[in-house]
Design a protein around this motif. Structure first.
Motif, short mmCIF file in Angstrom:
data_model
loop_
_atom_site.label_atom_id
_atom_site.label_comp_id
_atom_site.label_asym_id
_atom_site.label_seq_id
_atom_site.Cartn_x
_atom_site.Cartn_y
_atom_site.Cartn_z
N SER A 245 -1.91 0.03 9.81
CA SER A 245 -3.32 -0.63 9.64
C SER A 245 -4.06 -0.52 11.22
O SER A 245 -5.10 -0.71 11.53
N ASP A 246 -2.95 -0.48 12.34
CA ASP A 246 -3.50 -0.34 13.74
C ASP A 246 -4.10 0.90 14.10
O ASP A 246 -5.04 1.07 14.89
N PHE A 247 -3.85 1.83 13.13
CA PHE A 247 -4.57 3.19 13.31
C PHE A 247 -5.87 3.35 12.14
O PHE A 247 -6.51 4.37 12.20
N GLY A 248 -5.93 2.20 11.36
CA GLY A 248 -6.89 2.37 10.27
C GLY A 248 -6.58 3.08 9.32
O GLY A 248 -7.51 3.45 8.44
N VAL A 249 -5.22 3.28 8.81
CA VAL A 249 -4.82 4.13 7.67
C VAL A 249 -3.71 3.53 6.90
O VAL A 249 -3.25 2.29 7.08
N ARG A 250 -3.58 3.84 5.91
CA ARG A 250 -2.63 3.30 4.76
C ARG A 250 -0.98 3.82 5.26
O ARG A 250 -0.86 4.74 5.80
N LEU A 251 -0.20 2.80 4.42
CA LEU A 251 1.15 3.24 4.64
C LEU A 251 1.67 4.53 4.08
O LEU A 251 0.99 4.64 2.76
N LEU A 252 2.37 5.20 4.45
CA LEU A 252 2.88 6.58 3.88
C LEU A 252 4.29 6.32 3.20
O LEU A 252 5.04 5.69 3.68
N ALA A 253 4.45 7.27 2.14
CA ALA A 253 5.75 7.60 1.50
C ALA A 253 6.32 8.32 2.55
O ALA A 253 5.94 9.41 3.00
N LYS A 277 -6.25 22.21 7.26
CA LYS A 277 -6.04 22.36 5.74
C LYS A 277 -4.79 21.40 5.35
O LYS A 277 -4.27 21.31 4.30
N GLY A 278 -4.52 20.57 6.05
CA GLY A 278 -3.47 19.42 5.69
C GLY A 278 -3.93 18.38 5.08
O GLY A 278 -4.96 18.41 4.63
N THR A 279 -2.92 17.88 4.30
CA THR A 279 -3.19 16.54 3.51
C THR A 279 -3.68 15.26 4.27
O THR A 279 -3.27 15.33 5.71
N GLU A 280 -4.01 14.49 3.76
CA GLU A 280 -4.58 13.02 4.46
C GLU A 280 -3.43 12.79 5.10
O GLU A 280 -3.39 12.23 6.34
N ALA A 281 -1.94 12.59 4.42
CA ALA A 281 -0.92 12.06 4.96
C ALA A 281 -0.49 12.74 6.22
O ALA A 281 -0.29 12.18 7.38
#
Length: 333
Positions: A245-253, A277-281
């Protein structure tokens, strides 16, 4: 070496000078492969202490072929490896993203030893030529914003352990040393480590230098910001925890940041991400690491650093840095 091995097998520790002298003797070819292997194996079975680590580091820095980049305010983004996570080449990609954001990067790296594909493996696949020619390195920094410093070209002391490390194929104390012995002596460093104990040791050593540093360890075991959980960070001035959240993003698997099963696959993932062309993660984990590098140099917040990193990646400035480095490599004899 016999006396050193006897001391170590009796559960004694080396002084800083003893540790330094052993590495100097290894570089001079004074020991046979069996002795070196035994020496490395002992440190796989017990923790290294701060004096030993300091002595090993001092030896490699004294013996290295130095390159003068003092005219530039460079940073190195590097991890110890040895975390057993088999991610794609996150710190190498983050290095190009950082360069694309206008910060000069002196990237120290090597072939993978305990991982499938090290930084140098994927750089070689991408057509980057390795050299210790100072004019070429400075041209790379000047024109591309990034230079690749392939460790074996700058650390002749390592040649007597390279094949042994490859045969052992597990992490040794050289994993701990790699990030600390950049031959260009960058003014800034982002250092990822594989456990908290090593983070503390790095912090102790770096507080006695004039390097502006950020040391990090993801609490679930990664030697980089993984976004799969909280990350411990230690800088010159503070200690703290960072969450996605400190980077404004979600937790990843963890599965979302897994790497390739071969050097070829790793290079394909690298090419895909850097070309947009990378994924969001994948994009987020690369940009989170670049964000900390940018924040280390500029003193901005991780969130602001993340915005600059994302802009570098998605505007293809990071890709332009790679293309320029590839062009310079083709011109290099």
């Amino acid at each position: 070496m016999k006396n050193i091995l006897n001391k170590l097998t009796n559960h004694e520790v080396l002084t800083k000078d003893e540790a330094k002298n052993v590495l100097i003797n290894i570089s001079n070819g004074d020991y046979n492969p069996s002795q070196i292997s035994a020496f490395l194996t002992i440190f796989m079975m017990r923790s290294i202490n701060i004096e030993e680590l300091a002595g090993f580091r001092e030896a490699l820095l004294d013996l290295c072929i130095r390159v003068d980049l003092s005219a530039y305010n460079t940073i190195d983004l590097v991890g110890t490896g040895g975390d057993g996570k088999d991610t794609f080449n996150i710190s190498t990609l983050a290095s190009f993203v950082t360069a694309g954001a206008g910060i000069k990067v002196a990237k120290h790296g090597n072939y993978g030893v305990s991982s499938i594909s090290g930084s140098s493996n994927v750089m070689e696949k991408m057509g980057i030529k390795f050299s210790n020619d100072p004019d070429y390195i400075e041209k790379c920094i000047d024109k591309a914003g990034i230079a690749i410093l392939h460790a074996p070209l700058f650390h002749p002391a390592m040649k007597n352990v390279g094949s042994i490390r490859k045969e052992l194929a597990v992490k040794t104390f050289f994993n701990m040393l790699g990030p600390m012995v950049n031959p260009s002596f960058p003014k800034n460093q982002l250092l990822g480590v594989f456990n908290l104990e090593l983070a503390r040791m790095y912090a102790y050593l770096y507080q006695n230098t004039d390097v502006n540093f950020t040391i990090l360890h993801s609490l679930d075991g990664y030697d980089e910001v993984s976004l799969t959980g909280p990350t411990k960070i230690i800088t010159n001035t503070m200690e703290g925890m960072l969450n996605p959240s400190d980077f404004g993003v979600r937790l990843l698997a963890q599965s979302e940041i897994h790497g390739g099963n071969s050097i070829e696959e790793s290079a394909e993932i690298f090419a895909s991400i850097i070309s947009g062309k990378g994924t969001e993660a994948q994009n987020n984990v690369v940009c989170a690491n670049a964000a900390l590098a940018i924040a280390t140099v500029t003193k901005c917040t991780p969130l602001d650093g993340f915005g600059l990193a994302k802009e570098s990646l998605l505007s293809r400035n990071a890709h332009k840095a790679l293309k320029k480095l590839q062009e310079l490599s083709k011109l290099k004899n």
